[in-house]
Design an enzyme around this catalytic site. Structure first.
Site, PDB file in Angstrom:
ATOM      1  CD  GLU A 189      -3.145  -0.979   2.051  1.00  0.00           C
ATOM      2  OE1 GLU A 189      -3.015  -0.248   3.048  1.00  0.00           O
ATOM      3  OE2 GLU A 189      -4.185  -1.633   1.815  1.00  0.00           O
ATOM      4  CD  GLU A 291      -3.899  -5.664   2.828  1.00  0.00           C
ATOM      5  OE1 GLU A 291      -4.759  -4.944   3.367  1.00  0.00           O
ATOM      6  OE2 GLU A 291      -2.681  -5.495   3.010  1.00  0.00           O
TER       7      GLU A 291
END
Length: 477
Positions: A189, A291
């Site tokens: 991320e 995710e």
């Protein structure tokens, strides 16, 4: 012996050229700690520093040795495979390898911890993806990069980037012949406000890794928390997969709308997914959903209407899985690979979780209840309404009043509201930094036997399982 996985168009393929769909989960708060997963406040490095100060070196080392040993065993690998899952994403903290006082040396002990879980998975036919979840300075503005500020300073300092390029080169050397490692997830991320520095960094990482390892797949997260690929090149990095994260707002305590699988809700799920894979579809590259997954209600957090809430969350999981089954960017109706967040925790998202009767929960319960009431977990934050009303709402109202409206989106990431930044600075950073010491105090007077029992709370034989979630995963393909 299996061969290397590789990328062919929009597909991940096995050594025989046949498509393979990676189905899995992230291991959890094992080699990278996150506050909601195991129950501390703030950031991993702060938590461990406070615990070391309170416990002393001998007990500190004993506890963490037991914790790392117990968290993942062959029993976990065996069970993981029995859930029809074939790939484990392993988040790890850069501090397992790098000392913040000297980035020029890589600690070989980090490989011992990674090797154990990689080898255990391989013994049970499970691929692994190595996920660097933190970097010096923080690759994003949030707690899960072990970033004690609200700025991603990794992008500002060349020395931070240089040491991570070198770290990945050494990781690639270590695993270059391991065919059970599906590939490398160089950075979780990222959130580069300028966007272009991330692309330059990925170019450096690819070159460094390919100098020593020509075979493993690179799983490249999009910018702004794996959501933005607008600056990615149309010609994909060779043998690489674009990694999205596909969380749904319906899966969190803050959601004002209960998910009931209406036509409108399913359309919103699909639209969110389609937006995230738009670039991959245009570039004709493979996608991995690294995710996703909701937060579940739990008796351990004194949640209300647990059965009703979790029924809706399982329904959401079912519908997202249906999207991924026909989600290939090529539009040919083939499934994409995915990794649910996560395998093991204290009752938020895990496929498995600790028991309410565990030493961990029994000993830390007063702390966990206080932490929940104060809203110290951004992930699944559910604050005491009175605290929210009396303390934080006046501050947020003040900011809204004094900041000209045209500047409300001046800070990056623009997907955050002003209230998100206030929560980040006041609760996730400052208040949590103080209260990390209160958490550490719970370990001060524990004996070695009690420390062993605390760590053993996370052993497979002591866990509880989310059977309905497991059923959806088992039956997916």
């Amino acid at each position: 012996m299996n061969g290397f996985l590789s990328v062919k168009g929009t597909k991940i393929v096995a050594a025989d050229g046949k498509p393979i769909v990676l189905r899995g989960a992230a291991s959890g708060g094992h080699l990278n700690m996150e506050n909601f997963i195991t129950g501390y406040a703030g950031h991993e490095s702060e938590q461990k520093a406070a615990m070391l100060k309170v416990m002393g070196q001998e007990k500190f080392d004993y506890f963490w040795d037991r914790f790392y040993e117990y968290f993942w065993t062959d029993e976990d690998s065996k069970f993981f495979a029995s859930c029809n899952l074939n790939c484990l994403r392993i988040p790890f903290n850069h501090r397992l390898f790098l000392d913040d006082r000297d980035y020029s040396k890589v600690n070989p002990n980090g490989f011992k911890l990674l090797d154990w879980i990689v080898d255990s998975c391989a013994r049970h036919g499970i691929y692994t993806i190595l996920d660097l979840h933190t970097v010096p300075g923080g690759q994003n503005q949030d707690w899960h990069s072990d970033n004690g500020t609200h700025q991603a300073q990794f992008w500002e300092y060349g020395v931070f980037q240089d040491c991570i390029v070198e770290l990945w080169k050494q990781i690639a050397v270590h695993y270059k012949n391991n065919t059970w490692v599906a590939g490398y997830n160089p950075m979780n991320e990222p959130a580069d406000p300028q966007h272009t520095r991330l692309i330059d960094f990925y170019g450096r990482i690819e070159k460094a890794i390919r100098e020593v390892d020509a075979d493993h797949i690179l799983f490249l997260d999009g910018n702004t928390y794996a959501a933005d690929f607008s600056y990615f090149p149309k010609d994909a990095f060779p043998n690489s997969v674009y990694s999205i994260h596909d969380y749904s707002k319906y899966g969190f305590p803050k959601s004002e709308e209960v998910y009931s699988s209406t036509e409108v809700q399913r359309a919103k799920l699909l639209a969110s997914y389609e937006r995230k894979i738009k670039h991959a579809r245009e570039a004709n590259v493979s996608v991995w959903n690294g995710e996703w997954g909701p937060v579940y209600a739990s008796e351990m957090r004194n949640d209300k209407d647990i059965e009703t809430v979790n029924s809706a969350r399982y329904l959401l999981t079912r519908d997202q899985l249906a999207i991924y089954k026909a989600g290939d960017p090529s539009g040919d109706g083939a499934p994409i690979s995915w990794s649910i967040w996560l395998y093991k925790d204290i009752g938020y998202q895990g496929i498995t979780h600790i028991s309410p009767d565990s030493k961990w929960y029994r000993h830390l319960r007063p702390w966990l209840e206080k932490k929940q009431a104060l809203g110290l977990d951004r992930w699944g934050r559910d604050t005491d309404p009175e605290i929210e009303k009396k303390v934080y709402k006046p501050i947020k109202d003040h900011f809204e009043q004094v900041i000209p409206s045209k500047y409300h989106k001046a800070l990056y990431p623009t997907t955050w509201h002003t209230s998100d930044f206030i929560d980040r600075v006041l609760r996730d950073v400052l208040l949590s930094q103080y209260l990390a010491w209160e958490f550490a105090e719970y370990f001060r007077d524990l004996s070695f036997e009690e420390l062993d029992e605390m760590a053993a709370s996370f052993k497979f034989e002591n866990l509880q399982h989310r059977e309905e979630l497991i059923g959806h995963l088992k039956n997916w393909i």
